[in-house]
Scaffold this motif. Structure first.
Motif, PDB file in Angstrom:
ATOM      1  N   THR A 198       1.076  -1.201   0.028  1.00  0.00           N
ATOM      2  CA  THR A 198      -0.013   0.288  -0.150  1.00  0.00           C
ATOM      3  C   THR A 198       0.886   1.390   0.143  1.00  0.00           C
ATOM      4  OG1 THR A 198      -1.732  -1.200   1.236  1.00  0.00           O
ATOM      5  CG2 THR A 198      -1.814   1.222   1.192  1.00  0.00           C
ATOM      6  N   THR A 199       0.597   2.324  -0.963  1.00  0.00           N
ATOM      7  CA  THR A 199       1.475   3.356  -0.986  1.00  0.00           C
ATOM      8  C   THR A 199       0.901   4.509  -0.377  1.00  0.00           C
ATOM      9  OG1 THR A 199       0.462   4.122  -2.952  1.00  0.00           O
ATOM     10  CG2 THR A 199       2.015   2.622  -3.233  1.00  0.00           C
ATOM     11  N   ILE A 200       1.498   5.390   0.046  1.00  0.00           N
ATOM     12  CA  ILE A 200       1.075   6.550   0.648  1.00  0.00           C
ATOM     13  C   ILE A 200       0.203   7.545  -0.111  1.00  0.00           C
ATOM     14  CG2 ILE A 200       1.722   8.920   1.743  1.00  0.00           C
ATOM     15  CD1 ILE A 200       2.618   6.564   3.210  1.00  0.00           C
ATOM     16  N   ASP A 201       0.121   7.548  -1.210  1.00  0.00           N
ATOM     17  CA  ASP A 201      -0.624   8.308  -2.367  1.00  0.00           C
ATOM     18  C   ASP A 201      -2.087   7.579  -2.280  1.00  0.00           C
ATOM     19  OD1 ASP A 201       1.018  10.103  -3.297  1.00  0.00           O
ATOM     20  OD2 ASP A 201       1.953   9.023  -4.669  1.00  0.00           O
ATOM     21  N   GLU A 202      -1.813   6.169  -2.309  1.00  0.00           N
ATOM     22  CA  GLU A 202      -3.303   5.172  -2.162  1.00  0.00           C
ATOM     23  C   GLU A 202      -4.025   5.551  -1.101  1.00  0.00           C
ATOM     24  OE1 GLU A 202      -2.585   1.228  -4.695  1.00  0.00           O
ATOM     25  OE2 GLU A 202      -1.692   1.471  -2.533  1.00  0.00           O
ATOM     26  N   ILE A 203      -3.181   5.804   0.203  1.00  0.00           N
ATOM     27  CA  ILE A 203      -4.116   6.251   1.567  1.00  0.00           C
ATOM     28  C   ILE A 203      -4.734   7.436   1.472  1.00  0.00           C
ATOM     29  CG2 ILE A 203      -3.624   6.479   4.015  1.00  0.00           C
ATOM     30  CD1 ILE A 203      -1.608   4.410   3.750  1.00  0.00           C
ATOM     31  N   ALA A 204      -3.738   8.478   0.748  1.00  0.00           N
ATOM     32  CA  ALA A 204      -4.222  10.014   0.843  1.00  0.00           C
ATOM     33  C   ALA A 204      -5.337  10.209  -0.123  1.00  0.00           C
ATOM     34  CB  ALA A 204      -3.123  10.846   0.259  1.00  0.00           C
ATOM     35  N   ALA A 205      -5.406   9.585  -1.403  1.00  0.00           N
ATOM     36  CA  ALA A 205      -6.340   9.415  -2.104  1.00  0.00           C
ATOM     37  C   ALA A 205      -7.635   8.917  -1.482  1.00  0.00           C
ATOM     38  CB  ALA A 205      -6.182   8.875  -3.397  1.00  0.00           C
ATOM     39  N   ALA A 206      -7.663   7.868  -0.839  1.00  0.00           N
ATOM     40  CA  ALA A 206      -8.864   7.221  -0.234  1.00  0.00           C
ATOM     41  C   ALA A 206      -9.273   7.995   0.972  1.00  0.00           C
ATOM     42  CB  ALA A 206      -8.326   5.835   0.339  1.00  0.00           C
ATOM     43  N   ALA A 207      -8.555   8.771   1.723  1.00  0.00           N
ATOM     44  CA  ALA A 207      -8.934   9.690   2.823  1.00  0.00           C
ATOM     45  C   ALA A 207      -9.436  10.968   2.156  1.00  0.00           C
ATOM     46  CB  ALA A 207      -7.752   9.720   3.699  1.00  0.00           C
ATOM     47  N   GLY A 208      -9.244  11.208   0.820  1.00  0.00           N
ATOM     48  CA  GLY A 208      -9.792  12.267   0.163  1.00  0.00           C
ATOM     49  C   GLY A 208      -8.763  13.638   0.417  1.00  0.00           C
ATOM     50  N   THR A 209      -7.677  13.193   0.570  1.00  0.00           N
ATOM     51  CA  THR A 209      -6.749  14.366   0.808  1.00  0.00           C
ATOM     52  C   THR A 209      -5.361  14.254   0.032  1.00  0.00           C
ATOM     53  OG1 THR A 209      -5.484  15.424   2.679  1.00  0.00           O
ATOM     54  CG2 THR A 209      -5.653  13.150   2.795  1.00  0.00           C
ATOM     55  N   THR A 210      -4.316  14.830   0.142  1.00  0.00           N
ATOM     56  CA  THR A 210      -3.072  14.850  -0.579  1.00  0.00           C
ATOM     57  C   THR A 210      -2.078  14.012   0.195  1.00  0.00           C
ATOM     58  OG1 THR A 210      -2.337  16.811   0.197  1.00  0.00           O
ATOM     59  CG2 THR A 210      -4.018  17.114  -1.511  1.00  0.00           C
ATOM     60  N   ARG A 211      -0.888  13.968  -0.737  1.00  0.00           N
ATOM     61  CA  ARG A 211       0.259  13.287   0.134  1.00  0.00           C
ATOM     62  C   ARG A 211       1.099  14.061   0.998  1.00  0.00           C
ATOM     63  NH1 ARG A 211       3.923   9.604  -2.203  1.00  0.00           N
ATOM     64  NH2 ARG A 211       6.067   9.662  -1.644  1.00  0.00           N
ATOM     65  N   VAL A 212       0.730  15.658   0.773  1.00  0.00           N
ATOM     66  CA  VAL A 212       1.345  16.586   1.356  1.00  0.00           C
ATOM     67  C   VAL A 212       0.749  16.532   2.767  1.00  0.00           C
ATOM     68  CG1 VAL A 212       1.667  19.137   1.755  1.00  0.00           C
ATOM     69  CG2 VAL A 212       2.070  18.129  -0.477  1.00  0.00           C
ATOM     70  N   THR A 213      -0.468  16.774   2.711  1.00  0.00           N
ATOM     71  CA  THR A 213      -1.191  16.591   3.910  1.00  0.00           C
ATOM     72  C   THR A 213      -1.121  15.419   4.760  1.00  0.00           C
ATOM     73  OG1 THR A 213      -3.153  17.715   2.918  1.00  0.00           O
ATOM     74  CG2 THR A 213      -3.627  16.455   4.883  1.00  0.00           C
ATOM     75  N   PHE A 214      -0.958  14.034   4.188  1.00  0.00           N
ATOM     76  CA  PHE A 214      -0.719  12.941   4.912  1.00  0.00           C
ATOM     77  C   PHE A 214       0.747  13.188   5.722  1.00  0.00           C
ATOM     78  CE2 PHE A 214       1.724   9.277   5.391  1.00  0.00           C
ATOM     79  CZ  PHE A 214       0.768   8.185   5.859  1.00  0.00           C
ATOM     80  N   TYR A 215       1.803  13.562   5.012  1.00  0.00           N
ATOM     81  CA  TYR A 215       2.883  13.692   5.598  1.00  0.00           C
ATOM     82  C   TYR A 215       3.024  15.109   6.618  1.00  0.00           C
ATOM     83  CZ  TYR A 215       5.539  10.556   2.649  1.00  0.00           C
ATOM     84  OH  TYR A 215       5.841   9.560   1.937  1.00  0.00           O
TER      85      TYR A 215
END
Length: 204
Positions: A32-49
């Motif tokens: 599972t990639t960070i991009d996939e998690i961010a997209a599923a959460a309706g947010t961005t990679r930047v927000t995730f980090y």
């Protein structure tokens, strides 16, 4: 305004964690990639980090949620502790042990998915492995503390007794989660309680 902002941050954090848990469970931790998690959460990679600078930080949040469900508060030393577990072992009655185990088994559907992912992550991430091993020791320490407070068994056997008891509980719990196998829960818990009683409480 700050309380609203805090509420929004908590909502975002919860959404990331929930979607990450779903994806990890479905695809596996490593796949599972960070991009996939961010997209599923309706947010961005930047927000995730911004919330989780690394995967290990996300796993630390997972562990915090497990402790919250299990009422494991910050211990007197480092790490977490559960006063009820210490007390159940200190009192040393079979009925009390069984009641505690049943209360935890009722929560398996809530916290075991987090622990299963933490175990999976520990296999590929040294930092997470250390975190999980330390958590195991925190639970074992509660069992040891209960025996010590009761003045039961020789000190040099406390840790191995606690380790065996914890390992039994962890294994039985996986029968309902990772392995998707469901033997008779009532019988399993009764046998586990009996084993705990002999390991931790019965000097006769």
């Amino acid at each position: 305004m700050s309380s609203l902002r805090e509420a929004q941050k908590k909502l975002t954090r919860d959404m990331i964690v929930e979607r990450a848990l779903e994806l990890f469970t479905e695809k596996g931790y490593a796949a599972t990639t960070i991009d996939e998690i961010a997209a599923a959460a309706g947010t961005t990679r930047v927000t995730f980090y911004a919330y989780y600078p690394s995967r290990s930080d996300l796993m630390r949040d997972f562990m915090g949620r497990v402790n919250a469900v299990l009422d494991r508060a910050d211990g007197p030393e480092a790490g977490s502790s559960e006063a009820n577990l210490v007390d159940v072992v200190r009192v040393g009655e079979l009925a009390g042990i069984l009641a505690w185990l049943e209360s935890r088994a009722a929560l398996w559907p809530v916290f075991r998915p987090y622990l299963d992912i933490l175990d999976e992550a520990a296999a590929v991430d040294r930092e997470v492995r250390t975190m999980v091993e330390e958590w195991h020791e925190e639970v074992i320490s509660d069992l040891v503390k209960g025996m010590r407070l009761a003045g039961r068994f020789s000190e040099e056997t406390h840790h191995i007794r606690g380790t065996l008891a914890f390992t039994q509980l962890d294994y039985v719990a996986t029968l309902w989660t990772r392995r998707k196998l469901e033997p008779n829960r009532e019988h399993a818990l009764e046998i586990l309680a009996d084993s705990w009683f002999h390991l931790l409480c019965d000097e006769g």
